[in-house]
Design a protein around this motif. Structure first.
Motif, mmCIF file in Angstrom:
data_model
loop_
_atom_site.group_PDB
_atom_site.id
_atom_site.type_symbol
_atom_site.label_atom_id
_atom_site.label_comp_id
_atom_site.label_asym_id
_atom_site.label_seq_id
_atom_site.Cartn_x
_atom_site.Cartn_y
_atom_site.Cartn_z
ATOM 1 N N ASN A 9 0.902 -1.294 -0.023
ATOM 2 C CA ASN A 9 -0.079 0.161 -0.106
ATOM 3 C C ASN A 9 1.037 1.216 -0.004
ATOM 4 O O ASN A 9 1.772 1.167 0.255
ATOM 5 N N GLN A 10 0.171 2.438 -0.218
ATOM 6 C CA GLN A 10 1.174 3.352 -0.172
ATOM 7 C C GLN A 10 1.844 3.747 1.224
ATOM 8 O O GLN A 10 3.177 4.253 1.041
ATOM 9 N N ASP A 11 1.483 3.260 2.304
ATOM 10 C CA ASP A 11 2.236 3.331 3.625
ATOM 11 C C ASP A 11 3.149 2.257 3.821
ATOM 12 O O ASP A 11 3.598 2.073 4.900
ATOM 13 N N TYR A 12 3.628 1.426 2.581
ATOM 14 C CA TYR A 12 4.467 0.414 2.649
ATOM 15 C C TYR A 12 4.085 -0.956 3.492
ATOM 16 O O TYR A 12 4.617 -1.677 3.755
ATOM 17 N N SER A 13 2.768 -0.879 3.687
ATOM 18 C CA SER A 13 1.973 -2.028 4.360
ATOM 19 C C SER A 13 2.015 -3.151 3.243
ATOM 20 O O SER A 13 1.401 -2.849 2.158
ATOM 21 N N ALA A 14 2.001 -4.558 3.575
ATOM 22 C CA ALA A 14 1.739 -5.504 2.538
ATOM 23 C C ALA A 14 0.140 -5.569 2.336
ATOM 24 O O ALA A 14 -0.702 -5.459 3.213
ATOM 25 N N LEU A 15 -0.074 -5.496 0.926
ATOM 26 C CA LEU A 15 -1.374 -5.377 0.705
ATOM 27 C C LEU A 15 -2.169 -6.854 0.131
ATOM 28 O O LEU A 15 -3.088 -7.371 0.291
ATOM 29 N N THR A 16 -1.076 -7.310 -1.191
ATOM 30 C CA THR A 16 -1.386 -8.527 -1.794
ATOM 31 C C THR A 16 -0.335 -8.889 -2.386
ATOM 32 O O THR A 16 0.560 -8.308 -2.466
ATOM 33 N N ILE A 17 -0.555 -9.948 -3.283
ATOM 34 C CA ILE A 17 0.331 -10.625 -4.128
ATOM 35 C C ILE A 17 -0.158 -10.644 -5.513
ATOM 36 O O ILE A 17 -1.542 -10.971 -5.629
ATOM 37 N N CYS A 18 0.692 -10.327 -6.628
ATOM 38 C CA CYS A 18 -0.092 -10.356 -7.894
ATOM 39 C C CYS A 18 0.855 -10.827 -8.714
ATOM 40 O O CYS A 18 2.114 -11.270 -8.715
ATOM 41 N N SER A 19 0.687 -10.951 -10.186
ATOM 42 C CA SER A 19 1.528 -11.656 -11.209
ATOM 43 C C SER A 19 2.628 -10.635 -11.787
ATOM 44 O O SER A 19 2.145 -9.209 -11.352
ATOM 45 N N VAL A 20 3.489 -11.034 -12.221
ATOM 46 C CA VAL A 20 4.652 -10.095 -12.755
ATOM 47 C C VAL A 20 3.938 -9.300 -13.764
ATOM 48 O O VAL A 20 4.268 -8.067 -13.582
ATOM 49 N N ALA A 21 3.259 -9.759 -14.426
ATOM 50 C CA ALA A 21 2.652 -9.002 -15.630
ATOM 51 C C ALA A 21 1.734 -7.950 -15.160
ATOM 52 O O ALA A 21 1.696 -6.562 -15.587
ATOM 53 N N LYS A 22 0.904 -8.113 -14.189
ATOM 54 C CA LYS A 22 0.129 -6.965 -13.535
ATOM 55 C C LYS A 22 1.069 -6.018 -12.702
ATOM 56 O O LYS A 22 0.389 -4.740 -13.200
ATOM 57 N N ALA A 23 2.021 -6.468 -12.112
ATOM 58 C CA ALA A 23 2.763 -5.453 -11.523
ATOM 59 C C ALA A 23 3.489 -4.519 -12.359
ATOM 60 O O ALA A 23 3.591 -3.403 -12.213
ATOM 61 N N PHE A 24 3.869 -5.049 -13.549
ATOM 62 C CA PHE A 24 4.754 -4.353 -14.648
ATOM 63 C C PHE A 24 3.656 -3.311 -15.180
ATOM 64 O O PHE A 24 4.075 -2.364 -15.391
ATOM 65 N N LEU A 25 2.503 -3.509 -15.493
ATOM 66 C CA LEU A 25 1.523 -2.777 -16.047
ATOM 67 C C LEU A 25 1.240 -1.810 -14.887
ATOM 68 O O LEU A 25 1.313 -0.531 -15.498
ATOM 69 N N LEU A 26 1.165 -2.010 -13.611
ATOM 70 C CA LEU A 26 0.878 -0.982 -12.691
ATOM 71 C C LEU A 26 2.067 0.079 -12.576
ATOM 72 O O LEU A 26 1.801 1.388 -12.655
ATOM 73 N N VAL A 27 3.283 -0.434 -12.573
ATOM 74 C CA VAL A 27 4.423 0.377 -12.827
ATOM 75 C C VAL A 27 4.403 1.255 -14.190
ATOM 76 O O VAL A 27 4.749 2.536 -14.119
ATOM 77 N N TYR A 28 4.261 0.597 -15.274
ATOM 78 C CA TYR A 28 4.437 1.156 -16.446
ATOM 79 C C TYR A 28 3.338 2.327 -16.574
ATOM 80 O O TYR A 28 3.504 3.263 -17.390
ATOM 81 N N LEU A 29 2.123 2.161 -16.237
ATOM 82 C CA LEU A 29 1.076 3.270 -16.271
ATOM 83 C C LEU A 29 1.238 4.216 -15.140
ATOM 84 O O LEU A 29 0.281 5.110 -14.864
ATOM 85 N N LYS A 30 2.223 4.098 -14.322
ATOM 86 C CA LYS A 30 2.500 4.952 -13.200
ATOM 87 C C LYS A 30 1.333 5.086 -12.186
ATOM 88 O O LYS A 30 1.171 6.137 -11.608
ATOM 89 N N LYS A 31 0.794 3.746 -11.832
ATOM 90 C CA LYS A 31 -0.004 3.747 -10.625
ATOM 91 C C LYS A 31 0.706 3.121 -9.565
ATOM 92 O O LYS A 31 0.019 3.181 -8.449
ATOM 93 N N ALA A 32 1.707 2.724 -9.683
ATOM 94 C CA ALA A 32 2.817 2.139 -8.591
ATOM 95 C C ALA A 32 4.275 2.406 -8.750
ATOM 96 O O ALA A 32 4.513 2.774 -10.172
ATOM 97 N N ASP A 33 5.219 2.463 -7.843
ATOM 98 C CA ASP A 33 6.475 2.649 -7.937
ATOM 99 C C ASP A 33 7.090 1.079 -8.024
ATOM 100 O O ASP A 33 6.848 0.442 -7.222
ATOM 101 N N LEU A 34 8.472 0.854 -8.501
ATOM 102 C CA LEU A 34 9.247 -0.338 -8.300
ATOM 103 C C LEU A 34 10.025 -0.093 -7.023
ATOM 104 O O LEU A 34 10.662 0.974 -7.004
ATOM 105 N N VAL A 35 9.629 -0.870 -6.110
ATOM 106 C CA VAL A 35 10.454 -1.064 -4.656
ATOM 107 C C VAL A 35 11.605 -1.694 -5.019
ATOM 108 O O VAL A 35 12.791 -1.538 -4.468
ATOM 109 N N SER A 36 11.579 -2.958 -5.484
ATOM 110 C CA SER A 36 12.496 -3.774 -5.575
ATOM 111 C C SER A 36 12.538 -4.710 -6.845
ATOM 112 O O SER A 36 11.338 -5.063 -7.464
ATOM 113 N N GLU A 37 13.576 -4.909 -7.440
ATOM 114 C CA GLU A 37 13.534 -5.893 -8.527
ATOM 115 C C GLU A 37 14.349 -6.885 -8.553
ATOM 116 O O GLU A 37 15.235 -6.954 -7.834
#
Length: 172
Positions: A9-37
Motif C-alpha cells: 500500500n502507499q504506507d509500505y504495508s503489505a497489501l496483496t500478491i499479484c503476477s509479474v505482468a500485472k505489477a509491470f503494468l501498474l508500474v508502466y501506467l505510473k500507478k505504482a513505484d518499483l520498490v525492488s527488482e
C-alpha cells in the motif's frame, strides 16, 4: 513467468500478491513505484529490456476495512500444508470438522482441518479425542501477513522486510 510480486500500500504495508505482468503494468501506467527488482531476470520486448519487479508500492492508499484471510477450502489446505492432520498423507484430501457439524460444530478456521477421506471416514461423528486420532496441529486462523509469508508458496527474499512489519490497527 509464474513468479509473483508483493504489492505494498502507499504506507509500505503489505497489501496483496499479484503476477509479474500485472505489477509491470501498474508500474508502466505510473500507478505504482518499483520498490525492488530481480537481480537475475529482466522483462524483454522486441527492442527494450525492463527490470522485473519483485516488490511494488501503489501511489494511492487502498483502504481495506477487513484484512483477513478468507475461509476457503484451498486456504485450509494451504494452512495445513496439503497434508492430512491425522495421518500426514497428501492423497484424497477433504475437509473435516474437528467438532462434527451434527454436534453443533461450526465451519470456522478453528474447527476445520485437512483430512484424507480414509481418516475422515474413520473419525466419523466423533471428536479426535473420542476417536483416538490426535491432530498433528490444532486448527487456527492465520493473520493476513502470516498467510502471505508462510502459506503463499515461494516468497522472494526482497519481501521479508515488508512481511515482518507489525500490522497497523485502525482506530477510527
Amino acid at each position: 513467468m509464474g513468479r509473483k510480486v508483493l504489492v505494498l500500500n502507499q504506507d509500505y504495508s503489505a497489501l496483496t500478491i499479484c503476477s509479474v505482468a500485472k505489477a509491470f503494468l501498474l508500474v508502466y501506467l505510473k500507478k505504482a513505484d518499483l520498490v525492488s527488482e530481480s537481480q537475475t531476470e529482466n522483462l524483454r520486448s522486441i527492442s527494450q529490456s525492463f527490470p522485473m519487479p519483485t516488490v511494488i508500492r501503489l501511489h494511492k492508499y487502498v483502504y481495506l476495512p477487513y484484512r483477513g484471510v478468507m475461509l476457503t477450502r484451498q486456504n485450509i489446505f494451504r494452512r495445513d500444508g496439503h497434508r492430512c492432520q491425522y495421518c500426514g498423507t497428501s492423497d484424497d484430501l477433504t475437509l473435516d470438522h474437528v467438532l462434527p457439524k451434527s454436534r453443533s460444530g461450526k465451519s470456522s478456521w478453528d474447527n476445520l482441518t485437512t483430512a484424507c477421506k480414509r481418516c475422515n471416514s474413520r473419525k466419523g461423528d466423533f471428536t479426535p479425542e473420542e476417536a483416538g486420532m490426535p491432530l498433528r496441529q490444532r486448527p487456527f486462523k492465520p493473520s493476513f501477513i502470516m498467510f502471505i509469508r508462510d502459506f503463499s508458496g515461494m516468497i522472494d527474499e526482497t519481501w521479508l522486510p515488508f512481511l515482518t512489519r507489525k500490522e497497523k490497527k485502525v482506530t477510527d
